[in-house]
Motif scaffolding. Structure first.
Motif, PDB file in Angstrom:
ATOM      1  N   THR A 292    -124.787 -65.514 -94.773  1.00 23.07           N
ATOM      2  CA  THR A 292    -125.747 -64.546 -95.319  1.00 23.07           C
ATOM      3  C   THR A 292    -125.745 -63.301 -94.437  1.00 23.07           C
ATOM      4  O   THR A 292    -125.578 -63.408 -93.219  1.00 23.07           O
ATOM      5  CB  THR A 292    -127.173 -65.155 -95.324  1.00 23.07           C
ATOM      6  OG1 THR A 292    -127.131 -66.387 -96.031  1.00 23.07           O
ATOM      7  CG2 THR A 292    -128.172 -64.244 -95.997  1.00 23.07           C
ATOM      8  N   TYR A 303    -133.145 -55.093-104.083  1.00 22.99           N
ATOM      9  CA  TYR A 303    -132.387 -56.217-103.515  1.00 22.99           C
ATOM     10  C   TYR A 303    -132.264 -57.396-104.470  1.00 22.99           C
ATOM     11  O   TYR A 303    -131.789 -58.458-104.096  1.00 22.99           O
ATOM     12  CB  TYR A 303    -133.060 -56.694-102.220  1.00 22.99           C
ATOM     13  CG  TYR A 303    -132.989 -55.678-101.095  1.00 22.99           C
ATOM     14  CD1 TYR A 303    -131.829 -55.551-100.336  1.00 22.99           C
ATOM     15  CD2 TYR A 303    -134.072 -54.847-100.811  1.00 22.99           C
ATOM     16  CE1 TYR A 303    -131.756 -54.632 -99.297  1.00 22.99           C
ATOM     17  CE2 TYR A 303    -134.016 -53.922 -99.778  1.00 22.99           C
ATOM     18  CZ  TYR A 303    -132.857 -53.825 -99.031  1.00 22.99           C
ATOM     19  OH  TYR A 303    -132.796 -52.920 -98.013  1.00 22.99           O
ATOM     20  N   VAL A 306    -129.061 -60.239-105.161  1.00 20.95           N
ATOM     21  CA  VAL A 306    -128.083 -60.311-104.071  1.00 20.95           C
ATOM     22  C   VAL A 306    -127.819 -61.767-103.712  1.00 20.95           C
ATOM     23  O   VAL A 306    -126.677 -62.194-103.572  1.00 20.95           O
ATOM     24  CB  VAL A 306    -128.571 -59.531-102.822  1.00 20.95           C
ATOM     25  CG1 VAL A 306    -127.619 -59.750-101.652  1.00 20.95           C
ATOM     26  CG2 VAL A 306    -128.703 -58.052-103.143  1.00 20.95           C
ATOM     27  N   PRO A 321    -125.116 -57.991 -99.802  1.00 23.45           N
ATOM     28  CA  PRO A 321    -123.977 -58.807-100.244  1.00 23.45           C
ATOM     29  C   PRO A 321    -122.944 -58.974 -99.133  1.00 23.45           C
ATOM     30  O   PRO A 321    -122.631 -58.026 -98.413  1.00 23.45           O
ATOM     31  CB  PRO A 321    -123.385 -58.003-101.404  1.00 23.45           C
ATOM     32  CG  PRO A 321    -124.438 -57.034-101.804  1.00 23.45           C
ATOM     33  CD  PRO A 321    -125.297 -56.784-100.600  1.00 23.45           C
ATOM     34  N   ARG A 327    -114.871 -65.041-104.611  1.00 24.48           N
ATOM     35  CA  ARG A 327    -116.154 -65.682-104.880  1.00 24.48           C
ATOM     36  C   ARG A 327    -115.903 -66.909-105.735  1.00 24.48           C
ATOM     37  O   ARG A 327    -114.947 -66.958-106.498  1.00 24.48           O
ATOM     38  CB  ARG A 327    -117.093 -64.738-105.645  1.00 24.48           C
ATOM     39  CG  ARG A 327    -117.331 -63.463-104.894  1.00 24.48           C
ATOM     40  CD  ARG A 327    -118.657 -62.797-105.195  1.00 24.48           C
ATOM     41  NE  ARG A 327    -118.884 -61.863-104.103  1.00 24.48           N
ATOM     42  CZ  ARG A 327    -119.788 -62.004-103.136  1.00 24.48           C
ATOM     43  NH1 ARG A 327    -120.617 -63.023-103.157  1.00 24.48           N
ATOM     44  NH2 ARG A 327    -119.881 -61.138-102.157  1.00 24.48           N
ATOM     45  N   TRP A 332    -120.824 -67.296-105.143  1.00 25.11           N
ATOM     46  CA  TRP A 332    -120.949 -67.419-103.690  1.00 25.11           C
ATOM     47  C   TRP A 332    -119.684 -66.919-103.006  1.00 25.11           C
ATOM     48  O   TRP A 332    -118.562 -67.234-103.439  1.00 25.11           O
ATOM     49  CB  TRP A 332    -121.217 -68.872-103.287  1.00 25.11           C
ATOM     50  CG  TRP A 332    -122.505 -69.419-103.852  1.00 25.11           C
ATOM     51  CD1 TRP A 332    -123.434 -68.730-104.589  1.00 25.11           C
ATOM     52  CD2 TRP A 332    -122.999 -70.748-103.743  1.00 25.11           C
ATOM     53  NE1 TRP A 332    -124.472 -69.563-104.933  1.00 25.11           N
ATOM     54  CE2 TRP A 332    -124.245 -70.800-104.438  1.00 25.11           C
ATOM     55  CE3 TRP A 332    -122.531 -71.908-103.117  1.00 25.11           C
ATOM     56  CZ2 TRP A 332    -125.007 -71.971-104.516  1.00 25.11           C
ATOM     57  CZ3 TRP A 332    -123.296 -73.069-103.201  1.00 25.11           C
ATOM     58  CH2 TRP A 332    -124.522 -73.094-103.884  1.00 25.11           C
ATOM     59  N   ALA A 333    -119.865 -66.150-101.925  1.00 23.93           N
ATOM     60  CA  ALA A 333    -118.735 -65.616-101.170  1.00 23.93           C
ATOM     61  C   ALA A 333    -117.946 -66.752-100.517  1.00 23.93           C
ATOM     62  O   ALA A 333    -118.527 -67.701 -99.994  1.00 23.93           O
ATOM     63  CB  ALA A 333    -119.248 -64.665-100.093  1.00 23.93           C
TER      64      ALA A 333
END
Ligand code: GBH
Length: 455
Positions: A292, A303, A306, A321, A327, A332-333
């Motif tokens: 995060t 925001y 995000v 972000p 992703r 999700w990254a």
């Protein structure tokens, strides 16, 4: 799949496993007179879960556990992490877990159960849920019931799953059951879960449990810039979401005086509680998905969206972000280095950190049903798992003791407020026919385990 694949390698004795949780896979919502949990209440609320889905049937694991375990065992895993449904146990349906454990042992797989994975009995919620101190004692009684019944065959126990996510999403916000929306007023719910953990460790050990741990969600938190305001915002966010839940267990105190005061327990009592909470553990479970990034809120900036859940605008931290080329389909990254990072951070923060097991790691992709050749080509999941296993290996090289890694999840299941679109399984579930199909990632994981130096 291919003979030429180079698999990440782990030290001899390293344990590979798969994870699930009761509410997400079992279904059989009222079998044997089982009463509702907070998730049954939550899913019945219009708009609470995507497409109005619920988990009354879920993956129907309650009826299909034997064939599911066959599929899990056939991958050659050493361990299988699952959780107990508290309401099922209260209904006296311990036979199900008896059969589950016996089936695992016969298949040569070690059961690693979690006592509590978010499905609090509704009757306890009606009495205040985790904001009520008595719930911690009820959890300890329930732990006693389970260890009495299964302790002759189950050696490894996990007390609680992700107390931080449960507190944040369910008690501070309204995205998960019981949707209390208490903001910082949720901190007593955190303390009572930690107390439940401490009490459960004591009960499990009294009954001779061989190995006891906890499963904690950890995410590295970075500041969006070097600006001291951003750095401070990130540190505060990490204190609330990471260290509030791990410092009491591994250091015996809360990370900050304000948090210590906000859990709402009188000082003398708090010291006694912390003494229990810091009980020695045999292993420390880490669930990791993504990092995060945080900044100090900038006036007028929006925001929302995000993160998976929105942090209220009046909080002194806001999410930014995370940069990533990739992703998952959940949005999700994909940042494997974040796993190495959090493991090294934990090792540095906690001189007495027990051996770590990665109790969850995995990725959601919206897999298509099997084609005419019966295959599900989930190569993006394979590359996610491969990269994260390499990140674990990097942490081991950096001197962190990691003894095992469990994929989330063994089979596709009910992904909480996101319903059934988000598929984390190595095994595909057709949610209309409930038919199972091994994904390519299942074969990849099997081959990776078989390729290790010694199993
Ligand atoms: C775990 O939750 C659960 O233990 C498991 O039941 C669940 O199915 C699995 O992981 C997959 O979700 O963008 O603010 O949400 C993990 C939940 C996922 C919460 C990652 C934090 C990142 C920050 N977490 N998420 S945010």
């Amino acid at each position: 799949m291919k003979g030429t694949t180079v698999y990440p390698r782990f030290p001899p004795g390293f344990r590979f496993g798969m994870s699930t949780s009761a509410y997400q896979i079992e279904g059989a919502a009222d079998a044997g007179g089982k009463a509702p949990s907070i998730w049954d209440t939550f899913t019945a609320r219009p708009g609470a879960v995507r497409h109005g889905q619920d988990a009354r049937v879920a993956s129907d694991h309650y009826h299909r556990y034997a064939s599911d375990i066959e599929l899990i065992a056939a991958a050659g895993v050493h361990d299988y992490r699952f959780s107990f449904s508290w309401t099922r146990v209260l209904a006296g349906d311990l036979d199900f877990y008896d059969r589950l454990v016996d089936t695992l042992l016969t298949a040569g797989v070690r059961p690693v159960p979690t006592l509590y994975h978010w499905d609090l009995p509704q009757e306890l919620e009606d009495a205040g849920g985790w904001t009520n101190r008595d719930t911690a004692h009820r959890l300890a009684d329930y732990a006693g019931t389970l260890v009495t019944r299964l302790g002759d065959r189950v050696r490894d126990w996990i007390t609680m799953n992700e107390m931080n996510v449960h507190t944040l999403y369910g008690y501070a916000l309204t995205d998960h059951a019981p949707a209390r929306g208490l903001g910082l007023g949720a901190l007593p719910a955190a303390h009572h879960q930690l107390l439940a953990h401490g009490l459960a460790v004591r009960v499990l050990r009294t009954h001779g449990a061989g190995s006891v741990g906890v499963a904690q969600q950890h995410f590295p938190v970075s500041a969006a810039s070097d600006d001291p305001a951003d750095v401070e915002a990130a540190a505060m966010f990490s204190a609330l979401t990471n260290w509030t839940f791990s410092d009491p267990i591994l250091l015996g105190d809360y990370p900050d005086e304000l948090i210590r005061a906000a859990v709402g327990v009188p000082e003398a009592q708090l010291d006694r509680d912390l003494e229990l909470i810091r009980a020695r553990l045999d292993f420390y479970g880490v669930n990791y998905y993504e990092p995060t990034m945080i900044e100090a809120p900038k006036a007028g900036k929006d925001y929302s969206g995000v993160l998976e859940v929105d942090i209220p605008a009046d909080m002194p931290f806001s999410p930014v972000p995370v940069e990533s080329d990739e992703r998952t389909d959940f949005g999700w990254a994909v940042v494997p280095a974040g796993l190495t990072d959090i493991l090294v951070t934990l090792r540095d923060r906690y001189p007495d950190l027990p051996p770590v097991i990665i109790t969850e790691n995995g990725a959601s992709f919206h897999d298509s049903p099997p084609g005419p050749d019966g295959r599900i080509r989930d190569e993006r999941r394979i590359s996610y798992l491969d990269a994260h296993l390499r990140a674990v290996s990097d942490a081991i090289t950096a001197g962190v003791r990691v003894d095992g890694y469990y994929v989330w999840s063994a089979i596709d299941n009910f992904e909480w407020a996101a319903g059934y679109d988000e598929r984390f399984g190595l095994i595909y579930v057709d949610f209309s026919t409930l038919e199972r199909t091994k994904k390519d990632s299942w074969f990849w994981y099997r081959d990776l385990i078989a390729a290790q130096p010694r199993n």
